[in-house]
Enzyme design. Structure first.
Site, mmCIF file in Angstrom:
data_model
loop_
_atom_site.group_PDB
_atom_site.id
_atom_site.type_symbol
_atom_site.label_atom_id
_atom_site.label_comp_id
_atom_site.label_asym_id
_atom_site.label_seq_id
_atom_site.Cartn_x
_atom_site.Cartn_y
_atom_site.Cartn_z
ATOM 1 N N GLU A 19 69.339 2.353 -55.359
ATOM 2 C CA GLU A 19 70.677 2.638 -55.904
ATOM 3 C C GLU A 19 71.028 4.120 -55.778
ATOM 4 O OE1 GLU A 19 71.281 0.656 -59.614
ATOM 5 O OE2 GLU A 19 72.454 2.287 -60.461
ATOM 6 N N ASP A 45 81.693 -0.106 -62.181
ATOM 7 C CA ASP A 45 81.594 -0.155 -63.639
ATOM 8 C C ASP A 45 82.934 -0.666 -64.174
ATOM 9 O OD1 ASP A 45 79.825 1.624 -66.029
ATOM 10 O OD2 ASP A 45 81.733 0.657 -66.480
ATOM 11 N N GLU A 61 73.129 -5.366 -66.016
ATOM 12 C CA GLU A 61 72.380 -4.131 -66.310
ATOM 13 C C GLU A 61 72.293 -3.980 -67.825
ATOM 14 O OE1 GLU A 61 73.809 -0.475 -64.520
ATOM 15 O OE2 GLU A 61 71.922 0.496 -65.109
HETATM 16 CA CA CA Z 1 72.866 4.045 -61.674
#
Ligand code: CA
Length: 377
Positions: free
Chosen positions: A220, A269, A329
């Site tokens: 990532e 996000d 997550e």
């Molecule tokens: Ca991250």
């Protein structure tokens, strides 16, 4: 149903144990929570990812375009706010602030119709989602090879079958840590790496080649988000799938990633990339481009609830009898009000989290906690 009130809450709390990652260190947790009230008395909650006070100032700059607007017209409001600030606001704070507003409006819409957001978006595609543990931040003292392996052991004991390791601190130490964590979790469990864009392409490729035999699920943010050419180089030059996108915004940001095949997995996000309205569009685009979508989640239970609602509506890519499911997550690092802001916190059980089925985001916000952690904006 009209928007009657808009409130921003800047929440902040010091950490008992400050922590660092590859590019920064923090001593506090902070968040901008958005509250929208309709003339019928419905209340919607949202959260903005990023600097809390700056987000609050930007949300308040939207005020005169929000008061009296049709509260259910999420698409009209999104377009209006985006278009008004487009010239200086295509990325960053203008979009993170818009995200918090959009999430609060979807919360209202769900409550108005008595269904969770993922139902409004055509779900449920799934009723629960596997969570992976985020953490392994660096502490001010101690040997990371000791305390990070200890932390990983705790996550396994909690039931997680997938963990993400922070790297990008020191090239050789990173490699030693990756091998130590892989030894600890065994050959089968999922292990992901996150460099928080601390490497250049050369280091990222060299590191990935050195740990190519460690069964890594994704690498990532190997390089800075602006540099899609380096992303493509990393993707083409080593065998680990490349993930990124937590610092990218809107359909127009992601179309560049998709068309240039810069990433294998995108991680918008929900509290930053444009809210639920925009992230559903990005998720659908990802499907068309055959790219996996696994949302980035960071913040309080309000932001996590928004991500879970989206996860309830993300399509399978591709569809099959036993499709690959997206992951949630699940940040396990210290956060004094992540759970406190919810009357019933979002918990994982055996590494899985249920997608909330109550109206809107499916959560009840604890007003006392909001007050308790609010600081002066
Ligand atoms: Ca991250």
């Amino acid at each position: 149903m009209r928007i009657a009130e808009l409130r921003t809450h800047v929440l902040e709390a010091p950490l008992e144990q400050p922590f660092s990652w590859s590019v920064d260190r923090t001593t506090v947790r902070a968040s901008c929570i958005v509250e929208i009230v309709t003339d019928t008395g419905l209340v919607g909650w949202g959260e903005c990812f990023g600097p809390a006070r700056v987000n609050a100032a930007m949300v308040n700059a939207f005020r005169r375009h929000l008061i009296d607007a049709d509260a259910l017209a999420t698409e009209v409001i999104w377009q209006n706010l985006y278009n008004r600030f487009r010239d200086q606001g295509q990325k960053g704070i203008a979009v993170t602030a818009l995200s918090g507003v959009d999430i609060a409006l979807w919360d209202i819409k769900g409550k108005a119709f008595g269904v969770p957001v993922h139902r409004l978006m055509g779900g449920p595609m799934r009723s629960r989602v596997q969570a992976y543990a985020t953490g392994t931040y660096r502490l001010d003292e101690g040997d990371p090879l000791d305390y990070i392996v200890r932390e990983i052991r705790e996550r396994l004991a909690e039931g997680f079958e997938a963990v993400k390791l922070k790297i990008g601190v020191d090239f050789e130490e990173d490699i030693a840590l990756i091998k130590a964590v892989r030894r600890e979790i065994g050959p089968e469990r999922q292990l992901m790496l996150d460099a928080n864009h601390a490497y250049d392409a050369l280091d990222a490729i060299a590191l990935a080649r050195r740990v190519a035999d460690q069964n890594i699920d994704w690498f990532e943010e190997p390089v800075v988000p602006e540099d899609l050419a380096s992303y493509r180089e990393v993707k083409a030059s080593q065998p680990i799938p490349v993930a990124g996108g937590e610092c990218d915004y809107t359909r127009w940001g992601f179309i560049n990633i998709f068309t240039s095949r810069a990433m294998d997995i995108v991680q918008p996000d929900t509290c930053a990339a444009g809210g639920l309205s925009e992230c559903k569009k990005i998720a659908d685009m990802a499907t068309a481009f055959g790219i996996r979508y696994i949302p980035h989640v960071w913040g309080t239970g309000i932001g996590m609830a928004a991500a879970l609602q989206l996860l309830g509506a993300i399509p399978h890519t591709p569809a099959r009898l036993r499709p690959r499911e997206p992951l949630l997550e699940f940040d396990r690092s210290e956060h004094p009000f992540r759970k406190a802001v919810l009357v019933e916190p979002i918990e994982q059980h055996g590494g899985f989290v249920d997608i909330p089925t109550g109206p809107g985001l499916g959560i009840e916000v604890d007003r006392d906690a909001i007050k308790r952690f609010t600081v002066e904006a």
